[in-house]
Design a protein around this motif. Structure first.
Motif, PDB file in Angstrom:
ATOM      1  N   TYR A   1      -5.579  24.475 -18.677  1.00  0.00           N
ATOM      2  CA  TYR A   1      -4.642  25.154 -19.593  1.00  0.00           C
ATOM      3  C   TYR A   1      -5.421  25.984 -20.612  1.00  0.00           C
ATOM      4  CZ  TYR A   1      -1.342  25.559 -23.515  1.00  0.00           C
ATOM      5  OH  TYR A   1      -0.568  26.019 -24.553  1.00  0.00           O
ATOM      6  N   ALA A   2      -6.464  25.403 -21.207  1.00  0.00           N
ATOM      7  CA  ALA A   2      -7.267  26.148 -22.185  1.00  0.00           C
ATOM      8  C   ALA A   2      -7.939  27.345 -21.538  1.00  0.00           C
ATOM      9  CB  ALA A   2      -8.311  25.216 -22.809  1.00  0.00           C
ATOM     10  N   GLU A   3      -8.417  27.153 -20.316  1.00  0.00           N
ATOM     11  CA  GLU A   3      -9.091  28.236 -19.601  1.00  0.00           C
ATOM     12  C   GLU A   3      -8.124  29.370 -19.292  1.00  0.00           C
ATOM     13  OE1 GLU A   3     -12.642  28.027 -16.350  1.00  0.00           O
ATOM     14  OE2 GLU A   3     -10.786  26.978 -15.847  1.00  0.00           O
ATOM     15  N   LYS A   4      -6.888  29.024 -18.966  1.00  0.00           N
ATOM     16  CA  LYS A   4      -5.871  30.046 -18.695  1.00  0.00           C
ATOM     17  C   LYS A   4      -5.619  30.892 -19.941  1.00  0.00           C
ATOM     18  CE  LYS A   4      -2.525  28.601 -16.168  1.00  0.00           C
ATOM     19  NZ  LYS A   4      -1.276  27.939 -15.691  1.00  0.00           N
ATOM     20  N   LEU A   5      -5.806  30.271 -21.113  1.00  0.00           N
ATOM     21  CA  LEU A   5      -5.622  30.986 -22.377  1.00  0.00           C
ATOM     22  C   LEU A   5      -6.871  31.755 -22.800  1.00  0.00           C
ATOM     23  CD1 LEU A   5      -3.700  28.201 -24.336  1.00  0.00           C
ATOM     24  CD2 LEU A   5      -2.737  30.302 -23.389  1.00  0.00           C
ATOM     25  N   GLY A   6      -7.941  31.679 -21.993  1.00  0.00           N
ATOM     26  CA  GLY A   6      -9.129  32.470 -22.279  1.00  0.00           C
ATOM     27  C   GLY A   6     -10.364  31.694 -22.663  1.00  0.00           C
ATOM     28  N   ALA A   7     -10.289  30.361 -22.791  1.00  0.00           N
ATOM     29  CA  ALA A   7     -11.473  29.577 -23.136  1.00  0.00           C
ATOM     30  C   ALA A   7     -12.477  29.630 -21.997  1.00  0.00           C
ATOM     31  CB  ALA A   7     -11.081  28.131 -23.433  1.00  0.00           C
ATOM     32  N   GLY A   8     -13.765  29.654 -22.345  1.00  0.00           N
ATOM     33  CA  GLY A   8     -14.824  29.707 -21.344  1.00  0.00           C
ATOM     34  C   GLY A   8     -15.761  28.528 -21.459  1.00  0.00           C
ATOM     35  N   PHE A   9     -16.441  28.203 -20.367  1.00  0.00           N
ATOM     36  CA  PHE A   9     -17.367  27.074 -20.332  1.00  0.00           C
ATOM     37  C   PHE A   9     -18.782  27.565 -20.059  1.00  0.00           C
ATOM     38  CE2 PHE A   9     -19.665  23.806 -17.851  1.00  0.00           C
ATOM     39  CZ  PHE A   9     -19.747  22.829 -18.846  1.00  0.00           C
ATOM     40  N   LEU A  10     -19.740  27.024 -20.802  1.00  0.00           N
ATOM     41  CA  LEU A  10     -21.149  27.353 -20.624  1.00  0.00           C
ATOM     42  C   LEU A  10     -21.924  26.058 -20.403  1.00  0.00           C
ATOM     43  CD1 LEU A  10     -23.537  29.371 -20.750  1.00  0.00           C
ATOM     44  CD2 LEU A  10     -23.587  28.997 -23.230  1.00  0.00           C
ATOM     45  N   PRO A  11     -22.476  25.846 -19.194  1.00  0.00           N
ATOM     46  CA  PRO A  11     -23.275  24.633 -18.979  1.00  0.00           C
ATOM     47  C   PRO A  11     -24.601  24.723 -19.713  1.00  0.00           C
ATOM     48  CG  PRO A  11     -23.336  26.032 -17.027  1.00  0.00           C
ATOM     49  CD  PRO A  11     -22.370  26.676 -17.982  1.00  0.00           C
ATOM     50  N   GLY A  12     -24.982  23.645 -20.364  1.00  0.00           N
ATOM     51  CA  GLY A  12     -26.253  23.643 -21.073  1.00  0.00           C
ATOM     52  C   GLY A  12     -26.328  22.497 -22.054  1.00  0.00           C
ATOM     53  N   GLU A  13     -27.546  22.156 -22.436  1.00  0.00           N
ATOM     54  CA  GLU A  13     -27.783  21.094 -23.419  1.00  0.00           C
ATOM     55  C   GLU A  13     -28.272  21.723 -24.710  1.00  0.00           C
ATOM     56  OE1 GLU A  13     -30.248  16.894 -23.948  1.00  0.00           O
ATOM     57  OE2 GLU A  13     -30.450  18.077 -22.109  1.00  0.00           O
ATOM     58  N   VAL A  14     -27.579  21.435 -25.804  1.00  0.00           N
ATOM     59  CA  VAL A  14     -27.919  22.020 -27.098  1.00  0.00           C
ATOM     60  C   VAL A  14     -29.088  21.273 -27.712  1.00  0.00           C
ATOM     61  CG1 VAL A  14     -27.100  22.527 -29.423  1.00  0.00           C
ATOM     62  CG2 VAL A  14     -25.566  22.832 -27.464  1.00  0.00           C
ATOM     63  N   GLY A  15     -30.124  22.010 -28.073  1.00  0.00           N
ATOM     64  CA  GLY A  15     -31.279  21.406 -28.716  1.00  0.00           C
ATOM     65  C   GLY A  15     -31.347  21.651 -30.206  1.00  0.00           C
ATOM     66  N   LEU A  16     -30.746  22.774 -30.665  1.00  0.00           N
ATOM     67  CA  LEU A  16     -30.870  23.148 -32.076  1.00  0.00           C
ATOM     68  C   LEU A  16     -29.613  23.863 -32.535  1.00  0.00           C
ATOM     69  CD1 LEU A  16     -32.727  23.524 -34.626  1.00  0.00           C
ATOM     70  CD2 LEU A  16     -33.368  25.748 -33.657  1.00  0.00           C
ATOM     71  N   VAL A  17     -29.140  23.502 -33.723  1.00  0.00           N
ATOM     72  CA  VAL A  17     -28.074  24.254 -34.388  1.00  0.00           C
ATOM     73  C   VAL A  17     -28.538  24.552 -35.808  1.00  0.00           C
ATOM     74  CG1 VAL A  17     -26.182  23.331 -33.003  1.00  0.00           C
ATOM     75  CG2 VAL A  17     -26.859  22.126 -35.074  1.00  0.00           C
ATOM     76  N   MET A  18     -28.234  25.745 -36.291  1.00  0.00           N
ATOM     77  CA  MET A  18     -28.616  26.089 -37.661  1.00  0.00           C
ATOM     78  C   MET A  18     -27.736  27.219 -38.175  1.00  0.00           C
ATOM     79  SD  MET A  18     -32.260  28.024 -36.922  1.00  0.00           S
ATOM     80  CE  MET A  18     -32.495  28.406 -38.655  1.00  0.00           C
ATOM     81  N   LYS A  19     -27.513  27.208 -39.462  1.00  0.00           N
ATOM     82  CA  LYS A  19     -26.734  28.245 -40.112  1.00  0.00           C
ATOM     83  C   LYS A  19     -27.649  29.401 -40.485  1.00  0.00           C
ATOM     84  CE  LYS A  19     -23.272  30.215 -42.238  1.00  0.00           C
ATOM     85  NZ  LYS A  19     -22.257  30.927 -41.454  1.00  0.00           N
ATOM     86  N   THR A  20     -27.258  30.621 -40.118  1.00  0.00           N
ATOM     87  CA  THR A  20     -28.028  31.816 -40.447  1.00  0.00           C
ATOM     88  C   THR A  20     -27.117  32.829 -41.123  1.00  0.00           C
ATOM     89  OG1 THR A  20     -27.570  32.833 -38.300  1.00  0.00           O
ATOM     90  CG2 THR A  20     -29.539  31.436 -38.457  1.00  0.00           C
ATOM     91  N   LYS A  21     -27.691  33.921 -41.578  1.00  0.00           N
ATOM     92  CA  LYS A  21     -26.902  34.951 -42.249  1.00  0.00           C
ATOM     93  C   LYS A  21     -25.870  35.570 -41.316  1.00  0.00           C
ATOM     94  CE  LYS A  21     -30.357  36.286 -45.712  1.00  0.00           C
ATOM     95  NZ  LYS A  21     -31.211  37.390 -46.227  1.00  0.00           N
ATOM     96  N   SER A  22     -26.191  35.606 -40.031  1.00  0.00           N
ATOM     97  CA  SER A  22     -25.292  36.262 -39.075  1.00  0.00           C
ATOM     98  C   SER A  22     -24.268  35.314 -38.461  1.00  0.00           C
ATOM     99  CB  SER A  22     -26.128  36.905 -37.959  1.00  0.00           C
ATOM    100  OG  SER A  22     -26.936  35.937 -37.324  1.00  0.00           O
TER     101      SER A  22
END
Length: 418
Positions: free
Chosen positions: A216-237
Motif C-alpha cells: 500500500y505504501a509503495e503504491k503511494l510512492g514509497a521506495g525501498f533501498l537495501p542497505g545497512e546504515v553505518g552513520l547518521v549525522m546532521k549537516t547544513k544541507s
C-alpha cells in the motif's frame, strides 16, 4: 526506488523496514511526502515477521507492574523458563535492570499506566483506519484471547491488573469449568480458571500483513533501498545517512525505526537511550497441529499459542542477552514441550524455530519524538508491543514531521526522559 542522492524538502528517509517503519512510510506517503525506507534484510524480515501476531490493545500494564518482580527469583532459577539472563551478560545488563526495578515503584505506576492506555487507544483507532485504507481488514482476526490460570492463587494475583483495565473501559470476562472447555476444547484440566478478552485481535500472519501494508505504501510512492546504515549525522544541507555499502544520502528529515539497533544510531546524534534486547523464541507448527480457537496466553509460563493462517505459533518468553549471542533454541523446545502438556494431542512435529529481538526500554514505553538533532525523529523501543502500537506510532510521526500537534501527549515517550 528513488535514484537521487540528495533529497528535497518533502523527502523523508526511514531507517528500518519492520512494522513500525512500514506503517510510518504509509502514513507519510499518504500525506504527500516522498519516502525512502532503508533496511539491511528487506521488508518485514526480522522481528516483525516472527512475532505472536497479537494486536494487544488491552495490554496496558507496564511490564514492571505485571508481576515480573514478584516472579523474578523463581523464573531466573529455571534457565529455560519465562525469563533468562546469561550470567556472562549480567554485568552489562545491571544498569538496565536497576532502571527496570525503579520503573516498577508505586510512585511511577499511574503515569506509566495512563501513558500506555492513551497510546493503546490511539493505536487501535489508527490500526483500524489503516487496515481499511490499505484493503487489509480481511487479515484481521477478532476472536479475542484466553488467559489461563492453573490455580486459584494465580487467578487472584491477576485481579489487580484486571481492575486497572476497568478504569479504561476494557471489557473482559472471567470463566471456569464447562465454559472454559467449550471455548477451547482439548485444554488440559490443570487450568482451572481463565479470562476472556473479547476485544483482543490477531493477524492472519504478521509477515504477510506487514508486506501488504508495504505494498500500500509503495503504491503511494514509497521506495525501498537495501542497505545497512553505518552513520547518521546532521549537516547544513539536511541529515546525512551513510550506508556500509558505500552510498551516502541526504534527507530533509530522518525517522529512526530500526528496532533493537536504534539506540546505536541515536547515540551518534547525542541521545543515550537505555534500550535492551529481549530475545524471544517460537516454533511455528503446521496448521493442523491442533484446533486452537483463539490466542491462548499462559502468563505464568511467559508464552502464548497463536493460530495463524500459515501455522500454529508457540512462543514468547524473555532472554535478556543483547544482540550478539547465538540463539539458544533449547528455549523454544522447552515452550513446545509445555504446550504439548497443556494441549494433550498437540502434534509437535514439523515445526520451524525462530528467534527475534524485541527492543525494550525499562519503563515499557517506546521512544517517540524528536532527537537532539533537528529534523530527526525516533520511533522505537516498543518491546512486546511493536506491532500493536505501529499505526499509532506512525500517526504521531506524521504529526511531528508535518509540524502538527501530536494526537497524544508525547512527554512520556520523550528520548530525553532518561
Amino acid at each position: 526506488m528513488p535514484s537521487r542522492q540528495h533529497a528535497g524538502e518533502d523527502d523523508v528517509v526511514i531507517i528500518g523496514a519492520g512494522i513500525v517503519g512500514i506503517c510510518a512510510a504509509a502514513y507519510l506517503a499518504e500525506a504527500g511526502y516522498r519516502v525512502t525506507v532503508i533496511d539491511r534484510t528487506g521488508i518485514c524480515e526480522e522481528t516483525s515477521s516472527g512475532n505472536a501476531s497479537a494486536f494487544a490493545f488491552s495490554d496496558v500494564l507496564p511490564l514492571a507492574h505485571k508481576g515480573m518482580m514478584r516472579n523474578l527469583p523463581r523464573w531466573l532459577a529455571d534457565p529455560l523458563g519465562p525469563l533468562a539472563i546469561p550470567p556472562a551478560y549480567l554485568p552489562r545488563l545491571a544498569p538496565w535492570l536497576w532502571r527496570f526495578w525503579r520503573a516498577g515503584a508505586p510512585e511511577n505506576y499511574e503515569a506509566a499506566l495512563s501513558a500506555q492506555a492513551g497510546m493503546m487507544k490511539l493505536a487501535e483507532r489508527e490500526w483500524m483506519g489503516l487496515l481499511d485504507r490499505s484493503g487489509t481488514r480481511s487479515m484481521l482476526r477478532e476472536d479475542g484471547s484466553l488467559e489461563l490460570y492453573e490455580s486459584a492463587d494465580e487467578f487472584e494475583a491477576s485481579l489487580g491488573g484486571w481492575a486497572a483495565r476497568d478504569r479504561f473501559g476494557i471489557p473482559y470476562r472471567h470463566l471456569e469449568g464447562d465454559e472454559l472447555a467449550e471455548l477451547q476444547p482439548g485444554l488440559s484440566r490443570q487450568f482451572v480458571k481463565a479470562t476472556l478478552v473479547p476485544g483482543w485481535k490477531t493477524a492472519d500472519d504478521p509477515k504477510i500483513l506487514g508486506k501488504a501494508i508495504w505494498a500500500y505504501a509503495e503504491k503511494l510512492g514509497a521506495g525501498f533501498l537495501p542497505g545497512e546504515v553505518g552513520l547518521v549525522m546532521k549537516t547544513k544541507s539536511g541529515v546525512t545517512i551513510q550506508l556500509r555499502q558505500g552510498r551516502t544520502l541526504t534527507a530533509s528529515r530522518l525517522v529512526i525505526a530500526a528496532g533493537a539497533w536504534s539506540h546505536l544510531l541515536a547515540r551518534q546524534l547525542g541521545d543515550r537511550i537505555p534500550l535492551e534486547t529481549e530475545r524471544g523464541y517460537n516454533t511455528t507448527l503446521p496448521v493442523d497441529a491442533f484446533d486452537v480457537r483463539r490466542q491462548l496466553i499462559f502468563s505464568g509460563h511467559g508464552f502464548v499459542i497463536t493460530p495463524l493462517s500459515t501455522g500454529l505459533r508457540v512462543g514468547g518468553a524473555v532472554e535478556l542477552g543483547g544482540l550478539n549471542r547465538p540463539p539458544n533454541y533449547a528455549r523454544s523446545k522447552a515452550m513446545l514441550e509445555k504446550a504439548a502438556r497443556f494441549l494433550p494431542g498437540l502434534k509437535t512435529e514439523g515445526g520451524r524455530e525462530w528467534m527475534g529481538y524485541r527492543p525494550s526500554l525499562p519503563d515499557s514505553l517506546p521512544v517517540i519524538g524528536r532527537s537532539k538533532a533537528p529534523d530527526v525523529f525516533y520511533a522505537f523501543g516498543h518491546g512486546h508491543l511493536g506491532k500493536t502500537q505501529a499505526a499509532g506510532t506512525a500517526r504521531l510521526i506524521r504529526d511531528l514531521v508535518s509540524g502538527e500537534a501530536p494526537a497524544i501527549d508525547l512527554n512520556p515517550f520523550s528520548a530525553q526522559r532518561f
